[in-house]
Design a protein around this motif. Structure first.
Motif, mmCIF file in Angstrom:
data_model
loop_
_atom_site.group_PDB
_atom_site.id
_atom_site.type_symbol
_atom_site.label_atom_id
_atom_site.label_comp_id
_atom_site.label_asym_id
_atom_site.label_seq_id
_atom_site.Cartn_x
_atom_site.Cartn_y
_atom_site.Cartn_z
ATOM 1 N N LYS A 47 3.464 1.230 -3.353
ATOM 2 C CA LYS A 47 2.909 1.050 -4.758
ATOM 3 C C LYS A 47 1.237 1.759 -4.902
ATOM 4 C CE LYS A 47 4.200 -0.228 -8.086
ATOM 5 N NZ LYS A 47 4.832 0.529 -9.308
ATOM 6 N N LYS B 239 -3.202 -7.928 -9.723
ATOM 7 C CA LYS B 239 -1.766 -7.732 -10.508
ATOM 8 C C LYS B 239 -0.952 -9.044 -10.229
ATOM 9 C CE LYS B 239 -2.395 -2.672 -10.204
ATOM 10 N NZ LYS B 239 -2.381 -2.548 -11.760
ATOM 11 N N TYR C 262 -1.078 -0.198 -3.535
ATOM 12 C CA TYR C 262 -1.728 -1.245 -3.934
ATOM 13 C C TYR C 262 -3.006 -1.772 -2.728
ATOM 14 C CZ TYR C 262 1.152 -2.327 -7.878
ATOM 15 O OH TYR C 262 1.983 -2.189 -9.014
ATOM 16 N N ASP D 208 -5.938 -4.887 -5.717
ATOM 17 C CA ASP D 208 -5.013 -4.814 -6.648
ATOM 18 C C ASP D 208 -3.874 -5.875 -6.644
ATOM 19 O OD1 ASP D 208 -5.678 -2.056 -7.654
ATOM 20 O OD2 ASP D 208 -4.714 -1.107 -5.939
ATOM 21 N N LEU D 209 -3.660 -6.122 -5.207
ATOM 22 C CA LEU D 209 -2.563 -7.454 -5.229
ATOM 23 C C LEU D 209 -3.271 -8.687 -5.839
ATOM 24 C CD1 LEU D 209 -1.547 -7.088 -1.662
ATOM 25 C CD2 LEU D 209 -0.202 -6.306 -3.439
ATOM 26 N N GLU E 79 0.947 -1.207 0.065
ATOM 27 C CA GLU E 79 -0.056 -0.109 0.040
ATOM 28 C C GLU E 79 0.814 1.323 -0.098
ATOM 29 O OE1 GLU E 79 -3.316 2.293 2.868
ATOM 30 O OE2 GLU E 79 -2.757 0.154 2.938
#
Length: 285
Positions: A35, A45, A37, A41-42, A32
């Protein structure tokens, strides 16, 4: 290396020191901060290739964590009562118990407005800032002895666009006011006796400010007595004082507060069923 592999590798390295659950939480905080994220998102991606920059940054953070540096200091941020609070080694890292204390105060005064509030030994300002956000139209003041801590508190005040009045004072040498000023006085003062050092976690002992943690074995309630003495004069009749406590001394402090003439002296348990909080009312008489 994919993002999934990088996260799994970091979690594995940290798990031996912290346990798997805490290791995974730390990796989420890392991603977090490094990036931006989210958990979603994790997942999305997970199979994407990561940059050498990110691999190096994660390796650096993992190394610092394994040296017991708190992750909140690494990223200069902690979450507290829905707020993002800047923290540095000049300030304590806000604890979940302190969030419970703030929640207690907000619940007690939920129907009131235009309150005047004082936070003694404010540190990062987390208590004062949370109360300023959640007690409608209240005037909140706060003080600390540490100039470095006050710099952090003032920065948090600006970032959060709150209007807390911070100043430097010594809780052990407070000048008595000429008239009652406050509806609420709250404090999470230093309360760990020096003899308790040997049982403390290294991430706290090695990195958090001793000035905000420790009191002499010979007088572990020194801050409570000083602040309560000031509060008896500074609170309006019917006003309340709130403390976060060392459970070891909760019963002793309750007796002292009752002897000093406080009404409704109440010790409350935290989520772990420890005697963690005390509140008391200034008599109307």
């Amino acid at each position: 290396m994919t993002l999934r592999q990088l996260c799994n590798d970091a979690s594995t390295r940290l798990a031996g020191h912290f346990g798997l659950g805490e290791a995974k939480w730390m990796v989420r905080i890392m991603m977090e901060n490094l990036k931006g994220y989210s958990l979603a998102d994790l997942a999305i991606k997970a199979d994407c290739e990561v940059s050498g920059w990110l691999i190096g940054k994660v390796d650096d953070v993992v190394g610092r964590l394994l040296e017991d540096e708190p992750i909140q200091y690494i990223f200069s941020e902690a979450r507290f009562y829905g707020l993002r609070i800047k923290v540095t080694p000049a300030t304590l890292i806000p604890r979940p118990e302190t969030e419970e204390l703030v929640g207690m105060i907000i619940n007690d005064w939920a129907t009131e407005s235009d309150l005047r509030v004082l936070d003694a030994c404010t540190g990062s300002g987390c208590i004062a800032l949370a109360l300023a956000r959640n007690l409608p139209f209240s005037k909140v003041e706060a003080f600390d002895f540490s100039s470095d801590a006050l710099e952090v508190a003032e920065e948090n005040n600006r970032t959060l666009r709150t209007a807390v009045d911070f100043c430097r004072k010594d809780a052990l040498h407070l000048e008595q006011p000429s008239e009652p000023l406050y509806d609420i006085i709250v404090s999470n003062p230093p309360y760990i006796a020096l003899r308790e050092k040997e049982s403390m976690e290294p991430n706290v002992l090695l990195h958090e400010p001793a000035l905000a943690l420790f009191v002499p074995d010979s007088d572990p309630l020194v801050f409570y007595h000083a602040i309560a003495g000031y509060a008896m004069a500074a609170l309006k009749p019917g006003g309340r004082i709130y403390f976060e406590l060392n459970p070891i001394y909760a019963d002793s402090l309750r007796r002292d507060m009752q002897h000093a003439g406080w009404d409704d002296v109440t010790v409350s348990l935290d989520i772990e069923r420890k005697k963690r909080f005390m509140s008391a009312t200034k008599p109307d008489r």
